[in-house]
Design an enzyme around this catalytic site. Sequence first.
Site, mmCIF file in Angstrom:
data_model
loop_
_atom_site.group_PDB
_atom_site.id
_atom_site.type_symbol
_atom_site.label_atom_id
_atom_site.label_comp_id
_atom_site.label_asym_id
_atom_site.label_seq_id
_atom_site.Cartn_x
_atom_site.Cartn_y
_atom_site.Cartn_z
ATOM 1 N N SER A 228 0.861 -1.183 0.000
ATOM 2 C CA SER A 228 0.000 0.000 0.000
ATOM 3 C C SER A 228 0.888 1.220 0.000
ATOM 4 O O SER A 228 1.969 1.208 0.583
ATOM 5 C CB SER A 228 -0.900 0.051 1.241
ATOM 6 O OG SER A 228 -1.999 -0.800 1.099
ATOM 7 N N GLU B 201 -0.997 18.650 -6.537
ATOM 8 C CA GLU B 201 -2.321 18.663 -7.143
ATOM 9 C C GLU B 201 -3.286 17.664 -6.497
ATOM 10 O O GLU B 201 -4.418 17.567 -6.914
ATOM 11 C CB GLU B 201 -2.188 18.357 -8.645
ATOM 12 C CG GLU B 201 -1.318 19.333 -9.395
ATOM 13 C CD GLU B 201 0.192 19.082 -9.261
ATOM 14 O OE1 GLU B 201 0.963 19.909 -9.754
ATOM 15 O OE2 GLU B 201 0.603 18.062 -8.660
ATOM 16 N N SER B 202 -2.888 16.882 -5.502
ATOM 17 C CA SER B 202 -3.706 15.966 -4.708
ATOM 18 C C SER B 202 -2.930 14.702 -4.373
ATOM 19 O O SER B 202 -1.973 14.762 -3.633
ATOM 20 C CB SER B 202 -5.055 15.646 -5.355
ATOM 21 O OG SER B 202 -5.881 15.039 -4.381
ATOM 22 N N HIS C 7 -3.203 -0.047 -3.565
ATOM 23 C CA HIS C 7 -3.108 -1.256 -2.745
ATOM 24 C C HIS C 7 -3.041 -2.428 -3.704
ATOM 25 O O HIS C 7 -3.810 -2.482 -4.664
ATOM 26 C CB HIS C 7 -4.279 -1.417 -1.775
ATOM 27 C CG HIS C 7 -4.052 -2.567 -0.850
ATOM 28 N ND1 HIS C 7 -3.170 -2.494 0.200
ATOM 29 C CD2 HIS C 7 -4.526 -3.828 -0.868
ATOM 30 C CE1 HIS C 7 -3.134 -3.676 0.814
ATOM 31 N NE2 HIS C 7 -3.947 -4.497 0.181
ATOM 32 N N CYS D 44 -5.880 17.790 -9.382
ATOM 33 C CA CYS D 44 -6.586 19.062 -9.488
ATOM 34 C C CYS D 44 -5.748 20.006 -10.332
ATOM 35 O O CYS D 44 -4.553 19.805 -10.497
ATOM 36 C CB CYS D 44 -6.788 19.677 -8.103
ATOM 37 S SG CYS D 44 -7.762 18.651 -7.001
#
Length: 138
Positions: free
Chosen positions: A60, A67-68, A73, A88
């Site tokens: 994970s 931008e985010s 996983h 974004c």
Amino acid sequence: MGTENAGYLGRHILAEFFGCNPNVLNNVELIQEKMTQAAVECGATVVQTCFHMFNPYGVSGVVIISESHLAIHTWPELGYAAVDLFTCGEHCDPKIAYDFLKKAFDSTEGSFSELKRGILTQDRSHLMTVPFKVEQQV
């Protein structure tokens, strides 16, 4: 057209990769490298990464971007990976990251759903005035 002009703040791709190479999916260093490369390929600015190898198998992790984020996983025993690609702004394209990862994982089958996040078509001006006051962080 940029996302701000399109009436939403970001694009969020929820991806599934099947038939992947289990040796790739179970290698934490390789997954971190490929996820980071996917962020760069789609035009994002990498801020930080955090990845974890599970026992006996599975990885994970998240790539934090300006931008985010990109998150993953893996289930190497099933040849499957679930991936979140949220970007974004006007210059990132999460579909490019999706295509890059499909190849990087040697996936025989991939699919994705795309959501628009922060839809701005309704008047929400009553929620916040700009500029707003930023309180001191403790």
